[in-house]
Design an enzyme around this catalytic site. Structure first.
Site, short mmCIF file in Angstrom:
data_model
loop_
_atom_site.label_atom_id
_atom_site.label_comp_id
_atom_site.label_asym_id
_atom_site.label_seq_id
_atom_site.Cartn_x
_atom_site.Cartn_y
_atom_site.Cartn_z
N HIS A 140 15.22 -24.13 -21.54
CA HIS A 140 16.22 -23.48 -22.07
C HIS A 140 17.64 -24.25 -21.94
CE1 HIS A 140 13.90 -19.43 -21.76
NE2 HIS A 140 13.49 -20.19 -22.79
N VAL A 183 -0.64 -19.00 -25.77
CA VAL A 183 -1.43 -17.81 -26.49
C VAL A 183 -2.77 -18.51 -26.96
CG1 VAL A 183 -1.58 -16.12 -28.07
CG2 VAL A 183 0.42 -16.42 -27.12
N GLY A 224 -4.43 -21.01 -25.80
CA GLY A 224 -4.33 -22.43 -25.49
C GLY A 224 -3.70 -23.35 -26.64
N ASN A 271 7.24 -13.53 -31.10
CA ASN A 271 7.04 -14.64 -32.02
C ASN A 271 8.06 -14.53 -33.10
OD1 ASN A 271 5.89 -16.79 -33.06
ND2 ASN A 271 4.82 -15.72 -34.26
N SER A 314 -2.82 -22.24 -33.06
CA SER A 314 -3.17 -21.02 -33.40
C SER A 314 -1.71 -20.09 -33.75
CB SER A 314 -3.83 -19.96 -32.65
OG SER A 314 -3.48 -19.88 -31.48
N ASP A 348 22.54 -22.71 -23.24
CA ASP A 348 23.32 -23.50 -22.33
C ASP A 348 24.42 -23.52 -22.58
OD1 ASP A 348 24.04 -25.43 -20.58
OD2 ASP A 348 22.56 -27.04 -21.28
N ARG A 391 9.96 -24.73 -28.56
CA ARG A 391 9.62 -23.15 -28.17
C ARG A 391 8.14 -23.22 -28.74
NH1 ARG A 391 11.71 -17.66 -30.17
NH2 ARG A 391 10.92 -16.52 -28.33
N SER A 423 26.42 -27.48 -21.97
CA SER A 423 25.71 -28.65 -22.96
C SER A 423 24.51 -27.91 -23.87
CB SER A 423 25.44 -29.79 -22.53
OG SER A 423 24.25 -29.46 -21.32
N HIS A 449 4.90 -21.37 -27.06
CA HIS A 449 4.10 -20.41 -27.62
C HIS A 449 2.71 -20.44 -28.02
CE1 HIS A 449 7.42 -17.10 -28.62
NE2 HIS A 449 7.82 -18.04 -27.41
#
Ligand code: HEM
Ligand SMILES: *[C@@H]1O[C@H](CO)[C@@H](O)[C@H](O)[C@H]1NC(C)=O
Ligand SMILES: *[C@@H]1O[C@H](CO)[C@@H](O)[C@H](O)[C@H]1NC(C)=O
Ligand SMILES: *[C@@H]1O[C@H](CO)[C@@H](O)[C@H](O)[C@H]1NC(C)=O
Ligand SMILES: *[C@@H]1O[C@H](CO)[C@@H](O)[C@H](O)[C@H]1NC(C)=O
Ligand SMILES: CC(=O)N[C@H]1CO[C@H](CO)[C@@H](O)[C@@H]1O
Length: 350
Positions: free
Chosen positions: A202, A77, A79, A101, A83, A248, A69, A251, A73
């Site tokens: 996800h 944001v 690229g 965030n 950052s 999920d 994740r 699994s 992110h």
């Protein structure tokens, strides 16, 4: 295209077969990126990261989701410029202070810092934090049972943290429907297949009640499968609950295509997940991934490779941060070491 994907469960991944997949020899690479960027400057970069993460995930496979994740992110944001890792300064709100965030795992930042230190010891400061994040995301997928694939490298670290507004503008919300998600990701040059494939991220990880409680209270989302909705009400008994649940249900810790099977059974957790099946624009893609794991893996790799090249800094732009959570110009340790070096050369001169 050649597609020899290997999917190992965690226990069997000690034996790593030579099954790297170059996304496609014709895959478009942003200028400045290369498949062998650290070949001379840090030839072991990938094995150092892989080995460390194997140890981390043995303790807690949930960390893989946090790292995957983090890369998403970062890329969405400003690229993929690392950052997302920058601490906010007192005067200016940074990427880390923005609402979506807040649920990034703290431990993910710590793991990136640990990798930074490990790599500096072996290679000196040549690998960017942005590349560490991209490689950690790839390893998170692979070590959770997903496909193995190569990541083009050469990203440089950004010099400016993102503001709260930039974060909010660029990260879609879990309450959005498919047409909103499609529109948001189209701005990043990602098409419907990319959107569905990336949402397949996800297949691992967790979410806090706040992200989906609007589907339970005050009225239950009618698309939700009944038993699934009841279970979720057990997890989040009121709208104030701070509990978490898995993304999920079939699994939770395995990177596979069961996320799509969930959607077909109306057991997707977020509106942004479930509506990919409800909306005729994306329904067939969801169904095809639910039926064919290898197809999902193939499209996921392509979409990740696109996402991993969003708005990059390469060449001499940006920098290689010494500490991933602070830019070099604001890094007190660097200033101290520069002073030390100056004193040493002063001593040599005398
Ligand atoms: C398409 C739009 C997306 C939306 C609206 C979205 C939204 C969210 C939300 C709300 C959470 C739960 C955070 C929490 O409450 O703790 C989450 C978790 C997660 N997301 Fe997404 N996401 C999207 C796309 C992606 C993509 C592209 C990836 C990676 C390829 C990704 C990977 C993950 C992972 C692995 C988690 C679990 C994190 C953990 O366990 O700490 N997401 N996402
Ligand atoms: C998606 O959400 C937007 C904003 O709430 C709404 O205008 C639109 O009608 C919705 N689309 C569908 C297909 O439900
Ligand atoms: C959190 O969810 C679990 C089920 O996953 C449930 O047993 C527990 O009661 C919930 N805790 C709270 C405080 O709601
Ligand atoms: C949320 O918490 C507050 C105070 O803790 C309480 O007054 C309120 O009733 C709660 N709301 C819901 C929907 O449970
Ligand atoms: C990196 O910078 C942060 C923020 O300034 C600081 O808290 C942390 O201790 C630094 N890490 C290292 C390894 O120096
Ligand atoms: C405002 C806020 O809490 N933002 C968080 C986002 O990312 C990391 C990880 O949780 C935190 O350090 C920030 O505080």
């Amino acid at each position: 295209m050649a597609s020899r994907f290997s999917a190992f469960v965690l226990v069997s991944c000690l034996v790593i077969a030579s099954s790297h997949v170059h996304v496609s020899s014709s895959a478009h690479l942003v200028k400045g990126l290369s498949w062998s960027f650290y070949k001379n400057s840090c030839p072991k970069v990938e094995s150092i990261i892989r080995k460390h993460l194997e140890k981390v995930f043995e303790e807690d496979i949930g960390q893989a989701a946090g790292l995957l994740r983090l890369h998403f992110h970062d890329c969405f944001v400003q690229g993929c410029d690392g950052s997302v890792l920058l601490d906010g300064s007192a005067s200016e709100a940074s990427e880390q202070d923005a609402a979506p965030n807040q649920t990034l795992r703290r431990t993910a930042f710590k793991i990136i810092d640990d990798l930074r230190k490990l790599l500096d010891k072996k290679c000196s400061r040549v690998v960017s934090c942005a590349d560490i994040v991209a490689l950690a995301a790839r390893d998170s997928v692979f070590l959770s049972g997903g496909p193995e694939y190569d990541v083009p490298l050469g990203r440089r670290d950004g010099l400016t943290p993102a503001t709260v507004n930039v974060v909010l503008e660029n990260l879609p919300a879990p309450t959005e429907n498919a047409s909103e998600i499609l529109a948001a990701l189209a701005k990043k040059h990602l098409d419907a297949t990319d959107v569905v494939a990336l949402s397949g991220g996800h297949t691992i990880g967790r979410a806090h009640c706040a992200a989906f409680q609007g589907r339970l209270y005050p009225t239950q989302d009618p698309t939700m499968e009944e038993a699934f909705a009841n279970d979720l009400k057990g997890v989040c008994p009121t709208t104030n609950s701070t509990n978490t649940t898995v993304l999920d249900i079939r699994s939770p810790n395995l990177f596979d295509n069961k996320y799509f099977v969930n959607l077909v059974n109306r057991e997707g957790l977020f509106t942004s997940d479930q509506d990919l099946y409800e909306d005729p624009t994306t329904r067939d893609i969801v169904t095809s991934f639910a039926k064919d794991r290898e197809l999902f893996f193939e499209k996921f790799i392509l979409a990740m490779t696109k996402m991993g090249q969003l708005e990059l800094l390469t060449g001499t732009k940006g920098e290689i941060r010494a500490n991933c959570s602070v830019t070099n110009s604001e890094n007190p340790d660097l200033l101290a070491s520069v002073v030390e070096e100056d004193l040493e050369s002063y001593a040599e001169l005398k």
